[in-house]
Design an enzyme around this catalytic site. Structure first.
Site, PDB file in Angstrom:
ATOM      1  N   SER A   1     -13.177  -1.393  -6.212  1.00  0.00           N
ATOM      2  CA  SER A   1     -12.662  -0.141  -6.758  1.00  0.00           C
ATOM      3  C   SER A   1     -13.792   0.808  -7.138  1.00  0.00           C
ATOM      4  O   SER A   1     -14.886   0.378  -7.528  1.00  0.00           O
ATOM      5  CB  SER A   1     -11.818  -0.441  -8.009  1.00  0.00           C
ATOM      6  OG  SER A   1     -11.503   0.749  -8.704  1.00  0.00           O
TER       7      SER A   1
ATOM      8  N   TYR B   1     -11.620   7.036  -5.322  1.00  0.00           N
ATOM      9  CA  TYR B   1     -10.990   8.127  -6.050  1.00  0.00           C
ATOM     10  C   TYR B   1     -11.800   9.394  -5.768  1.00  0.00           C
ATOM     11  O   TYR B   1     -13.034   9.376  -5.841  1.00  0.00           O
ATOM     12  CB  TYR B   1     -10.999   7.874  -7.558  1.00  0.00           C
ATOM     13  CG  TYR B   1     -10.059   6.812  -8.030  1.00  0.00           C
ATOM     14  CD1 TYR B   1      -8.692   6.888  -7.776  1.00  0.00           C
ATOM     15  CD2 TYR B   1     -10.522   5.730  -8.774  1.00  0.00           C
ATOM     16  CE1 TYR B   1      -7.817   5.912  -8.233  1.00  0.00           C
ATOM     17  CE2 TYR B   1      -9.656   4.746  -9.239  1.00  0.00           C
ATOM     18  CZ  TYR B   1      -8.307   4.852  -8.962  1.00  0.00           C
ATOM     19  OH  TYR B   1      -7.449   3.888  -9.416  1.00  0.00           O
TER      20      TYR B   1
ATOM     21  N   THR C   1      -7.359   6.880  -2.143  1.00  0.00           N
ATOM     22  CA  THR C   1      -6.238   6.705  -3.066  1.00  0.00           C
ATOM     23  C   THR C   1      -5.673   8.054  -3.497  1.00  0.00           C
ATOM     24  O   THR C   1      -6.418   8.940  -3.926  1.00  0.00           O
ATOM     25  CB  THR C   1      -6.682   5.892  -4.291  1.00  0.00           C
ATOM     26  OG1 THR C   1      -7.099   4.594  -3.847  1.00  0.00           O
ATOM     27  CG2 THR C   1      -5.546   5.728  -5.286  1.00  0.00           C
TER      28      THR C   1
ATOM     29  N   LYS D   1      -4.008   5.055   0.435  1.00  0.00           N
ATOM     30  CA  LYS D   1      -3.357   4.149  -0.502  1.00  0.00           C
ATOM     31  C   LYS D   1      -2.547   4.940  -1.524  1.00  0.00           C
ATOM     32  O   LYS D   1      -3.042   5.900  -2.109  1.00  0.00           O
ATOM     33  CB  LYS D   1      -4.401   3.296  -1.227  1.00  0.00           C
ATOM     34  CG  LYS D   1      -3.834   2.302  -2.224  1.00  0.00           C
ATOM     35  CD  LYS D   1      -4.958   1.495  -2.858  1.00  0.00           C
ATOM     36  CE  LYS D   1      -4.429   0.408  -3.779  1.00  0.00           C
ATOM     37  NZ  LYS D   1      -3.754   0.940  -4.968  1.00  0.00           N
TER      38      LYS D   1
ATOM     39  N   HIS E   1       0.836   1.829  -7.198  1.00  0.00           N
ATOM     40  CA  HIS E   1      -0.288   1.505  -8.080  1.00  0.00           C
ATOM     41  C   HIS E   1       0.071   0.382  -9.045  1.00  0.00           C
ATOM     42  O   HIS E   1      -0.336   0.377 -10.212  1.00  0.00           O
ATOM     43  CB  HIS E   1      -0.741   2.740  -8.856  1.00  0.00           C
ATOM     44  CG  HIS E   1      -2.217   2.792  -9.118  1.00  0.00           C
ATOM     45  ND1 HIS E   1      -3.101   3.515  -8.339  1.00  0.00           N
ATOM     46  CD2 HIS E   1      -2.980   2.202 -10.069  1.00  0.00           C
ATOM     47  CE1 HIS E   1      -4.322   3.375  -8.804  1.00  0.00           C
ATOM     48  NE2 HIS E   1      -4.286   2.562  -9.860  1.00  0.00           N
TER      49      HIS E   1
END
Length: 420
Positions: A135, A159, A185, A275, A299
């Site tokens: 992540s 992100y 994402t 995603k 999520h």
């Protein structure tokens, strides 16, 4: 019935005493037969704030509960007299192989759950032959994850932040480290209202209160690990102070758009998946734009509560975009049977998040290995009971989704009627 005195040698054959296991961690993990068992161990061993960050979801946690219920409401249709003594669980996904039809999903603040963090996840994934996803909010660097899983498949979840250059730098680093897939994402423009975290005062770094101290007393091992291992560091944030929601709000950007997707596509040399897709319409548009795959996900129920259930959405999306499109799914997976059902309904792959973290909290790297072993056994057993010898043989006829929540009117239909 003629009776006789027991023959001592026969008694020994009938009563085999189990050799005691003196390794406490191994004994603890061996006792876990399901992911829920690992969750129980994790809850016992982890301070409440850290456990609740993993276990919890947004607001009333309806999305998470519904996602898990959807998997429980599956009816399987086994074929009989179809030998499947040995099953092949391997799949091809996004240009590479995976020994199992699932990989490890991206999770944030992972070393706070247990200090081995992403290193344990990446190492376990590499040993099992499945992908590991780091992540943006991971607590292990891109380069250290590569070192922990040098020959396996590493994916990176991105992100897009207010400061775009931070995100662009992460994309470049992941490419240079040989990560083969990027997860763009789209479901986190702002932080969801994770009420457990707010009630616990969960922050990075942890803030000591009377409640956290009392909660920590029966868990000294967690604090010893936390205080005697390297400081928590995040891959992309220059500051680690504040609540989780404040950190997310500082990092996320509600203005991200298709233009950002285009920029990242041009930068990234590997496979690109989106995603957080939650509607059929968005899935179709993304496939038409040529992304390499999509992940149906809300999520883990941690963003918009009452969001669509990814598993329920799956058959509709596959019908719309075609069976050849790489459609993946996450949220709510707690059993290998959940994974089998998802593949049968058209998913090319699945991702596990909480299940991995429960194992990590229960026993570090060994706990993650145990998570993977449990799911592998459940997948193989379910396939054998269905009479299916390979993942490719799974098809929609093997599964019925029993629906408790039938919509009065689908959102798209309501919008069309309103515009008429």
């Amino acid at each position: 019935m003629k009776r006789q005195l027991p023959n001592p040698s026969e008694l020994l054959d009938l009563m085999q005493f189990k050799r005691p296991e003196f390794d406490g961690k191994k004994r603890r993990l061996d006792s876990a037969l399901t992911i829920n068992d690992l969750r129980t161990i994790a809850k016992r061993r982890t301070p409440k704030a850290a456990f609740d960050y993993t276990d919890g979801a947004a607001e009333g946690e309806l999305s998470l509960a519904r996602a898990r219920q959807a998997f429980e409401d599956v009816e399987f249709h086994p074929g009989i007299l179809k030998p499947a003594a040995n099953v092949d669980t391997s799949v091809q996904v996004l240009g590479g192989s995976s020994a199992l039809p699932f990989g490890i999903a991206p999770t944030g603040f992972t070393r706070l759950m247990q200090t081995e963090g992403e290193t344990a996840g990446a190492g376990a994934a590499g040993a099992a032959g499945i992908p590991f996803t780091l992540s943006t909010l991971g607590t292990t660097s891109i380069e250290d994850v590569k070192a922990a899983n040098p020959h396996g498949r590493n994916w990176f979840q991105l992100y897009v932040m207010k400061d775009r250059e931070i995100s662009y730098g992460l994309v470049r680093r992941a490419a240079e480290a040989g990560f083969d897939t990027l997860q763009f994402t789209v479901d986190t423009p702002v932080a969801g209202a994770r009420l457990r975290d707010k009630r616990n005062g969960f922050s990075i770094p942890p803030q000591l209160t009377l409640g956290t101290i009392v909660n920590a007393i029966p868990r000294p091992w967690w604090w010893v690990d936390f205080l005697t291992t390297p400081k928590l560091e995040f891959a992309s944030l220059s500051t680690t102070g504040g609540t989780v929601g404040e950190l997310l709000d500082a990092a996320m950007d509600p203005t991200i758009s298709y233009e950002d997707l285009k920029v990242i596509r041009e930068m990234w040399p590997g496979k690109l998946v989106v995603k957080g897709v939650q509607t059929v319409e968005d899935a179709a548009k993304l496939i038409d734009l040529g992304v390499d795959g999509i992940i149906l996900s809300n999520h883990g129920g941690r963003q918009l509560d009452r969001a669509p259930i990814p598993f329920h959405l799956l058959p509709q999306v596959v019908r719309e975009v075609g069976s050849d499109a790489t459609v993946m799914v996450d949220t709510g997976i707690m059993n290998g049977a959940d994974i089998v059902a998802s593949i049968a309904l058209g998913a090319k792959f699945t991702l596990i998040g909480r299940a991995y973290l429960y194992g990590l909290m229960a026993g570090g790297r060994a706990g993650v290995d145990r998570t993977i072993a449990i799911l592998r056994d459940e997948i193989e057993r379910t396939m054998k009971l269905l009479g299916v010898a390979s993942i490719a043989e799974l098809e929609p006829a093997h599964v019925t989704q029993l629906q408790r929540l039938a919509p009065l009117e689908h959102g798209a239909a309501a919008r069309a009627r309103a515009g008429a």
